[in-house]
Design an enzyme around this catalytic site. Structure first.
Site, mmCIF file in Angstrom:
data_model
loop_
_atom_site.group_PDB
_atom_site.id
_atom_site.type_symbol
_atom_site.label_atom_id
_atom_site.label_comp_id
_atom_site.label_asym_id
_atom_site.label_seq_id
_atom_site.Cartn_x
_atom_site.Cartn_y
_atom_site.Cartn_z
ATOM 1 N N CYS A 181 0.802 -1.222 0.000
ATOM 2 C CA CYS A 181 0.000 0.000 0.000
ATOM 3 C C CYS A 181 0.835 1.271 0.000
ATOM 4 C CB CYS A 181 -0.950 -0.017 1.195
ATOM 5 S SG CYS A 181 -1.959 -1.512 1.223
ATOM 6 N N HIS A 321 -2.670 7.817 6.465
ATOM 7 C CA HIS A 321 -2.903 6.482 5.913
ATOM 8 C C HIS A 321 -4.257 5.984 6.412
ATOM 9 C CE1 HIS A 321 -1.890 2.715 4.077
ATOM 10 N NE2 HIS A 321 -1.912 2.060 5.221
ATOM 11 N N GLU A 332 -0.270 5.273 13.809
ATOM 12 C CA GLU A 332 -0.033 6.495 13.041
ATOM 13 C C GLU A 332 -0.232 7.738 13.909
ATOM 14 O OE1 GLU A 332 -1.099 8.440 8.682
ATOM 15 O OE2 GLU A 332 -2.346 6.814 9.470
ATOM 16 N N LYS A 353 -9.939 7.509 3.180
ATOM 17 C CA LYS A 353 -10.368 6.107 3.095
ATOM 18 C C LYS A 353 -11.752 5.912 3.698
ATOM 19 C CE LYS A 353 -5.798 3.864 3.031
ATOM 20 N NZ LYS A 353 -4.911 5.042 3.116
ATOM 21 N N HIS A 358 -9.939 1.491 0.983
ATOM 22 C CA HIS A 358 -8.483 1.380 0.865
ATOM 23 C C HIS A 358 -8.147 0.910 -0.545
ATOM 24 C CE1 HIS A 358 -4.376 0.896 1.588
ATOM 25 N NE2 HIS A 358 -4.379 0.189 2.713
ATOM 26 N N PHE A 417 1.972 -3.421 3.979
ATOM 27 C CA PHE A 417 2.422 -4.721 4.470
ATOM 28 C C PHE A 417 3.874 -4.929 4.017
ATOM 29 C CE2 PHE A 417 -2.009 -6.982 4.518
ATOM 30 C CZ PHE A 417 -2.370 -6.225 5.606
#
Length: 429
Positions: A181, A321, A332, A353, A358, A417
């Protein structure tokens, strides 16, 4: 007969010792709430949700999560002919469409441009996964002789980079980035550096992703990563909310036209903002879970600030994010507070998002576009569905309603990831 390489005409490579200012001159976007920057932006500031049930599109009978953010109105035939549509996967179709929109908006005359000094860098997390699943089924059911000869060039993650290059004859730096991502943030940052350090004058860059497949949903769902709020899809993506239960899979593409400031001014181009820097780090800790204290994220943001020569107190807005996962949002938030100190409570943060889900490998690019539009329009997109703030997420996340604000410096975060962290810094000129 020997080949006389000296007779080959070559383009000037530019001054590699000069660090140039990089700016954005064109935007193209395909999202679950609209295709094109105006439709996307209007959807954002209105708080519109692109999330809905997708089990009418794919077989999710045995999958717990049955919701996604899918662009049901996207028509690739608006942007390419039927033959091209048949041999491109959906994520490549979306990226090619977004690239056309970005190039058109930039008003760059390709007939007079030096195509040797124009390149392409596009990020994607997975590629055209439907080509893999569909052709594997064909292999099992009908045999190897029925597998499509277009399978490999359709599936490979760098397919769209080649397609965009071929479409316009762009012969400069050309490659794809794959870092889950964080993919499109990495693409944008590296494309900017190609201009900054003299490898190109113009770069087409961004990200794309479409993984609306049973296999993908099953994999994420088995990890416990997806929201199962199936009865209220539009309320499912809840970044920083106490009741968040995972992210929503989305799809889309975001493409930026980057140029050196000198090149843009010479042709009278409209400049959205400077793409000042990127910060890139790794957690080196866990393949899917972020560092609990957000140390890698903090260092990525700090690197972006230091490379741009920006002090923490100069940052006005962060497009987070913000995936709506229990650990990710807290991590975050901690990273922001540790880096910015008291200023963390003065700047604004939001997660788009909450409206578009996402977009995985496309997330960074589309969120960078949202950030650019915020700088350009003086309006900050909200974090929707933030009804019961998590006590550990205690910053100003612009809950549920867009907010007018003068923004000069902004960060856009993307984490992936594998422990990938990235933050790009955008600045008004």
């Amino acid at each position: 007969m020997s080949y006389d390489y000296k007779s080959e005409a070559t383009a000037p490579i530019g001054n590699m010792n000069t660090i140039r200012t990089v700016v954005v001159t064109g935007i193209g976007v395909v999202t679950p709430i609209g295709t094109g920057k105006e439709a996307f932006w209007q959807g954002l500031i209105e708080g519109r949700s692109g999330v809905g049930r997708v089990d009418d599109l794919i077989d999710l009978q045995e999958v717990g999560a049955k919701i996604g953010a899918y662009n049901r109105d996207f028509d690739p035939l608006r942007f390419m002919d039927k033959k091209r549509v048949r041999r491109l996967g959906r994520s490549s179709q979306m990226a090619l469409a977004a690239a056309k929109l970005a190039l058109e908006e930039s008003r760059l005359d390709l007939n007079s441009a030096n195509l040797d000094r124009m390149g392409v860098v596009i990020g994607t997390g997975i590629g055209n996964i439907e080509a893999l699943t569909e052709n594997y089924d064909i292999l099992l059911q009908k045999g190897a002789g029925r597998v499509s000869p277009f399978f490999v060039p359709m599936f490979m993650p760098n397919a769209v980079v080649g397609e965009i290059s071929i479409e316009w004859g762009l012969r400069g730096p050309n490659y794809g980035t794959v870092s889950a991502c964080a993919s499109s943030n990495h693409a944008i940052g590296l494309a900017a550096d190609a201009i900054r350090y003299g490898y190109a004058d113009v770069m087409v860059t961004g990200g794309t992703e479409s993984v609306t497949q049973p296999l993908t949903f099953a994999g994420f769902d088995q990890m416990g990563a997806l929201s199962r709020r199936n009865d209220a899809p539009e309320r499912a993506s809840r970044p920083f909310d106490r009741d968040r239960d995972g992210f929503v899979v989305g799809e889309g593409a975001g493409i930026l036209m980057l140029e050196s400031l000198e090149h843009a001014r010479a042709r009278g181009a409209y400049v959205y903002a400077e793409l000042a820097s990127i910060g890139m780090t790794a957690d080196a800790g866990h393949i899917t879970a972020p560092d609990e204290q957000g140390e890698g994220a903090r260092k990525a943001m700090l690197m972006a600030l230091e490379r741009a020569g920006v002090r923490p107190e100069e940052v006005d807005y962060i497009n987070a994010h913000g995936t709506a996962t229990p650990l990710g949002d807290v991590s975050e938030t901690r990273a922001i507070k540790r880096l910015f100190g008291a200023h963390a409570y003065k700047l604004t943060v939001s997660s788009t998002k909450s409206q578009i889900g996402h977009l995985l490998g496309a997330a960074g690019a589309v969120e960078a576009i949202a950030t650019l539009m915020a700088l350009d329009r003086g309006m900050l997109p909200p974090t929707m569905n933030l009804e019961h703030p998590d006590p550990e997420c205690d910053l100003d996340y612009i809950p549920n309603k867009a907010r007018p604000a003068k923004v000069r410096v902004a960060l856009s975060n993307s984490f992936g990831f594998g422990g990938h962290n990235s933050a790009i810094l955008l600045r008004k000129i």
